[in-house]
Design an enzyme around this catalytic site. Structure first.
Site, PDB file in Angstrom:
ATOM      1  N   HIS A  64       0.880  -1.179   0.000  1.00  0.00           N
ATOM      2  CA  HIS A  64       0.000   0.000   0.000  1.00  0.00           C
ATOM      3  C   HIS A  64       0.914   1.225   0.000  1.00  0.00           C
ATOM      4  O   HIS A  64       1.618   1.456   0.984  1.00  0.00           O
ATOM      5  CB  HIS A  64      -0.863   0.036   1.265  1.00  0.00           C
ATOM      6  CG  HIS A  64      -1.713  -1.181   1.464  1.00  0.00           C
ATOM      7  ND1 HIS A  64      -3.030  -1.243   1.082  1.00  0.00           N
ATOM      8  CD2 HIS A  64      -1.435  -2.380   2.028  1.00  0.00           C
ATOM      9  CE1 HIS A  64      -3.537  -2.436   1.400  1.00  0.00           C
ATOM     10  NE2 HIS A  64      -2.585  -3.146   1.974  1.00  0.00           N
ATOM     11  N   PHE A  65       0.918   1.986  -1.096  1.00  0.00           N
ATOM     12  CA  PHE A  65       1.830   3.131  -1.189  1.00  0.00           C
ATOM     13  C   PHE A  65       1.118   4.480  -1.029  1.00  0.00           C
ATOM     14  O   PHE A  65       1.747   5.524  -1.178  1.00  0.00           O
ATOM     15  CB  PHE A  65       2.644   3.069  -2.487  1.00  0.00           C
ATOM     16  CG  PHE A  65       3.821   2.108  -2.437  1.00  0.00           C
ATOM     17  CD1 PHE A  65       4.160   1.417  -1.282  1.00  0.00           C
ATOM     18  CD2 PHE A  65       4.607   1.902  -3.572  1.00  0.00           C
ATOM     19  CE1 PHE A  65       5.248   0.539  -1.242  1.00  0.00           C
ATOM     20  CE2 PHE A  65       5.706   1.033  -3.539  1.00  0.00           C
ATOM     21  CZ  PHE A  65       6.018   0.351  -2.381  1.00  0.00           C
ATOM     22  N   ARG A  66      -0.192   4.494  -0.776  1.00  0.00           N
ATOM     23  CA  ARG A  66      -0.909   5.665  -0.255  1.00  0.00           C
ATOM     24  C   ARG A  66      -1.085   6.848  -1.194  1.00  0.00           C
ATOM     25  O   ARG A  66      -1.647   7.862  -0.784  1.00  0.00           O
ATOM     26  CB  ARG A  66      -0.247   6.186   1.040  1.00  0.00           C
ATOM     27  CG  ARG A  66       0.049   5.143   2.095  1.00  0.00           C
ATOM     28  CD  ARG A  66      -1.192   4.428   2.529  1.00  0.00           C
ATOM     29  NE  ARG A  66      -0.964   3.629   3.736  1.00  0.00           N
ATOM     30  CZ  ARG A  66      -1.748   2.630   4.109  1.00  0.00           C
ATOM     31  NH1 ARG A  66      -2.815   2.310   3.392  1.00  0.00           N
ATOM     32  NH2 ARG A  66      -1.500   1.953   5.198  1.00  0.00           N
ATOM     33  N   ASN A  96      -6.661   0.805  -2.161  1.00  0.00           N
ATOM     34  CA  ASN A  96      -7.349   1.597  -1.123  1.00  0.00           C
ATOM     35  C   ASN A  96      -6.657   2.925  -0.879  1.00  0.00           C
ATOM     36  O   ASN A  96      -6.295   3.279   0.241  1.00  0.00           O
ATOM     37  CB  ASN A  96      -7.487   0.800   0.187  1.00  0.00           C
ATOM     38  CG  ASN A  96      -6.164   0.310   0.733  1.00  0.00           C
ATOM     39  OD1 ASN A  96      -5.204   0.111  -0.005  1.00  0.00           O
ATOM     40  ND2 ASN A  96      -6.105   0.117   2.039  1.00  0.00           N
ATOM     41  N   HIS A 181      -8.960  -9.816   0.466  1.00  0.00           N
ATOM     42  CA  HIS A 181      -8.808  -9.686   1.916  1.00  0.00           C
ATOM     43  C   HIS A 181      -9.999 -10.405   2.526  1.00  0.00           C
ATOM     44  O   HIS A 181     -11.139  -9.974   2.368  1.00  0.00           O
ATOM     45  CB  HIS A 181      -8.799  -8.203   2.308  1.00  0.00           C
ATOM     46  CG  HIS A 181      -8.632  -7.982   3.777  1.00  0.00           C
ATOM     47  ND1 HIS A 181      -7.607  -7.225   4.297  1.00  0.00           N
ATOM     48  CD2 HIS A 181      -9.344  -8.424   4.847  1.00  0.00           C
ATOM     49  CE1 HIS A 181      -7.692  -7.214   5.621  1.00  0.00           C
ATOM     50  NE2 HIS A 181      -8.761  -7.927   5.976  1.00  0.00           N
ATOM     51  N   HIS A 234      -2.720 -12.616   2.773  1.00  0.00           N
ATOM     52  CA  HIS A 234      -2.269 -12.669   4.181  1.00  0.00           C
ATOM     53  C   HIS A 234      -3.072 -13.623   5.064  1.00  0.00           C
ATOM     54  O   HIS A 234      -3.729 -13.206   6.007  1.00  0.00           O
ATOM     55  CB  HIS A 234      -2.200 -11.280   4.811  1.00  0.00           C
ATOM     56  CG  HIS A 234      -3.305 -10.311   4.465  1.00  0.00           C
ATOM     57  ND1 HIS A 234      -4.621 -10.655   4.376  1.00  0.00           N
ATOM     58  CD2 HIS A 234      -3.249  -8.987   4.193  1.00  0.00           C
ATOM     59  CE1 HIS A 234      -5.326  -9.585   4.071  1.00  0.00           C
ATOM     60  NE2 HIS A 234      -4.522  -8.565   3.948  1.00  0.00           N
ATOM     61  N   ASP A 305       2.440  -6.894   2.500  1.00  0.00           N
ATOM     62  CA  ASP A 305       1.342  -6.048   2.981  1.00  0.00           C
ATOM     63  C   ASP A 305       1.891  -4.764   3.596  1.00  0.00           C
ATOM     64  O   ASP A 305       1.412  -4.317   4.633  1.00  0.00           O
ATOM     65  CB  ASP A 305       0.447  -6.801   3.977  1.00  0.00           C
ATOM     66  CG  ASP A 305      -0.868  -6.073   4.249  1.00  0.00           C
ATOM     67  OD1 ASP A 305      -1.183  -5.115   3.515  1.00  0.00           O
ATOM     68  OD2 ASP A 305      -1.569  -6.451   5.201  1.00  0.00           O
ATOM     69  N   HIS A 309       1.826   3.598   8.321  1.00  0.00           N
ATOM     70  CA  HIS A 309       1.130   4.638   9.090  1.00  0.00           C
ATOM     71  C   HIS A 309       2.199   5.339   9.912  1.00  0.00           C
ATOM     72  O   HIS A 309       3.193   4.711  10.297  1.00  0.00           O
ATOM     73  CB  HIS A 309       0.082   4.019  10.016  1.00  0.00           C
ATOM     74  CG  HIS A 309      -0.993   3.260   9.296  1.00  0.00           C
ATOM     75  ND1 HIS A 309      -2.002   3.881   8.599  1.00  0.00           N
ATOM     76  CD2 HIS A 309      -1.193   1.931   9.144  1.00  0.00           C
ATOM     77  CE1 HIS A 309      -2.794   2.950   8.065  1.00  0.00           C
ATOM     78  NE2 HIS A 309      -2.322   1.755   8.372  1.00  0.00           N
TER      79      HIS A 309
HETATM   80  O1  DOR Z   1      -3.672  -3.870   8.417  1.00  0.00           O
HETATM   81  C1  DOR Z   1      -3.954  -3.572   7.272  1.00  0.00           C
HETATM   82  N1  DOR Z   1      -3.678  -2.354   6.782  1.00  0.00           N
HETATM   83  N2  DOR Z   1      -4.574  -4.472   6.492  1.00  0.00           N
HETATM   84  C2  DOR Z   1      -5.077  -4.136   5.295  1.00  0.00           C
HETATM   85  O2  DOR Z   1      -5.627  -4.981   4.639  1.00  0.00           O
HETATM   86  C3  DOR Z   1      -4.980  -2.749   4.807  1.00  0.00           C
HETATM   87  C4  DOR Z   1      -3.820  -2.088   5.397  1.00  0.00           C
HETATM   88  C5  DOR Z   1      -3.772  -0.593   5.135  1.00  0.00           C
HETATM   89  O3  DOR Z   1      -4.000  -0.196   4.012  1.00  0.00           O
HETATM   90  O4  DOR Z   1      -3.467   0.144   6.065  1.00  0.00           O
END
Ligand code: DOR
Length: 447
Positions: A64-66, A96, A181, A234, A305, A309
């Site tokens: 996830h590179f945001r 996402n 997921h 996962h 994964d 954050h």
């Molecule tokens: O813990 C998680 N964080 N699981 C996920 O499936 C999404 C991810 C996120 O995008 O922060």
């Protein structure tokens, strides 16, 4: 006239379809052109790989590179910088973001934003929604698309498909393998009161093994009914691993280094909300069965994964804390340490990180060290002992749950289409390109 090369990797031990062998690898125009004994006079540039192992480029199929929308946590440049510093040559990024990757425009914008800006090669998953379900057969084949991703249980962001009807529609529409997921949203909702304020160990009581197992049971049932092929991301419970071992005809299986390495409750006591993630890190009984699945071949692929954050966000009081941890940079060293500890062979590591990606997602010319393939290599020193530190982490998150951990086995070089994207910790020029797929539209066109 003898063939000449742009770059020659000399004296390393390559791990590929023939096993492990001391060979030179000659590269021209970004592709492997010769494997064997090659004189340095035939190459413009020679890289001394003595004492090093040359593995097929590690493909991390879940990050996830945001970008767009949450660039304070990560962006495509910083996430990919972390990837190449950790020996990863290509990433498949999750939808996402904000806006989510649910349309042709959003996908094209990510591809444009990544091209020659990301340090590694890339593909992006298209998120399934009720609204785009009918269009997914087209969307999943667009340039740069890794396939379709479904959040059957909610996590970071708003993407969620929880009703049988939409799941069935998605499964009947798409042709490629669908990544999912798997946690049962209705059960997660019912059990919200189980969370204890300030106690992240209650995270895995709330999102329990039944929520994961019942979700995977349902997905298998719907996939069988529609003839779809699914990929369970996962996997975190022993019961799912056992179940999935009976359904290899329908489902493939991913595990993460953190589920194989961190364990409740002790690592929650040590690391608190840093290791809060979905699905959760669980106890040793589950972890033992994940290793069983890995050793028995039930597990197809490793994904990090990588879900960055910030420390400030993680410092809030549980459950107001976000789920996920960085991991793209630590996948290779953590797993090589497991190789050195005898938990898996180097050949199995290669199977899980490059061949696995090709087998499951049909990467074109990526996933092997073979003549005609892209010259993507993860070059490692299996003997190097290092301590993983937060200061090494290139992610904007700036931390890793593995800080302070001593490992044996370290990425020395990341070679992407013949270019040194990273060598001994130094970055090369960012030249990221979209990965191509056998089931995608031919590059350059959509039809
Ligand atoms: O813990 C998680 N964080 N699981 C996920 O499936 C999404 C991810 C996120 O995008 O922060």
């Amino acid at each position: 006239m003898a063939e000449t090369f742009d770059i020659l990797f000399k004296g390393g031990t390559a791990v590929n379809h023939t096993g492990e062998a001391a060979v030179d690898i000659g590269v021209r125009d970004g592709r492997v052109r010769a494997i064997g004994e090659i004189d340095a006079s035939r190459a413009d540039q020679t890289v001394d790989a003595r004492g090093l192992h040359i593995l097929p480029g590690v493909i991390d199929t879940q990050v996830h590179f945001r970008e767009p929308g949450m660039e304070h946590k990560e962006d495509l440049e910083t996430g990919s910088r972390a990837a190449v510093l950790g020996g990863v040559t290509a990433v498949f990024e999750m939808p996402n973001t904000s806006p989510p990757t649910t349309s042709e425009e959003a996908l094209a914008a990510k591809v444009a934003a990544g091209t020659n800006r990301m340090h590694c090669d890339f593909a992006f998953f298209v998120g399934a929604t009720r609204e785009n379900a009918a269009d997914l057969a087209e969307l999943e084949r667009l340039p740069g698309a890794a396939g379709v991703k479904i959040f059957a249980g909610s996590s970071t962001g708003d993407l969620l498909v929880e009703d049988d009807e939409t799941l069935t529609q998605v499964f009947s529409t798409i042709r490629r393998r669908c990544s999912i997921h798997s946690e049962l949203e209705s059960r997660l909702r019912e059990r919200l009161p189980i969370r204890r304020v300030g106690d992240p160990t209650s995270h895995y009581e709330w999102r329990d093994e039944v929520a994961a197992l019942e979700s995977t049971q349902r997905l298998l049932r719907l996939a069988q009914a529609t003839g779809a092929r699914i990929h369970i991301l996962h996997v975190s419970t022993g019961a799912e691993m056992e179940l999935l071992s009976h359904h290899k005809d329908v489902a493939t299986v991913e595990v993460t280094p953190q589920h194989l390495t961190l364990v409740g409750p002790e690592d929650y006591e040590r690391l608190g909300t840093k290791i809060q993630q979905n699905p959760p890190i669980r106890d040793l009984a589950h972890q033992d069965l994940l290793w069983w699945g890995l050793q028995q071949g039930v597990v197809d692929i490793l994904g990090s994964d990588h879900a960055p954050h910030t420390l400030a966000e993680k410092a809030a009081t549980y459950p107001a804390t976000p789920s996920g941890m960085p991991g793209v940079q630590t996948l290779v060293p953590i797993m090589l340490d497991h190789v050195n500890a005898g938990r898996l062979t180097l050949a199995r590591f290669v199977d899980l990180t490059s061949a696995g990606a090709q087998r499951l997602f049909g990467t074109t010319c990526k996933g092997r060290i073979a003549v005609g393939y892209d010259a993507d290599f993860t070059v490692v020193d299996l003997k190097a002992e290092r301590v993983i530190e937060d200061s090494w982490v290139a992610s904007k998150a700036g931390w890793t749950p593995f800080a302070g951990r001593k490992v044996q086995g370290w990425p020395i070089g990341t070679v992407i289409r013949g270019h040194l994207a990273m060598w001994e910790g130094e970055l090369g020029v960012a030249r990221g390109q979209a990965v191509r797929f056998d089931e995608g539209f031919p590059q350059g066109g959509t039809h």
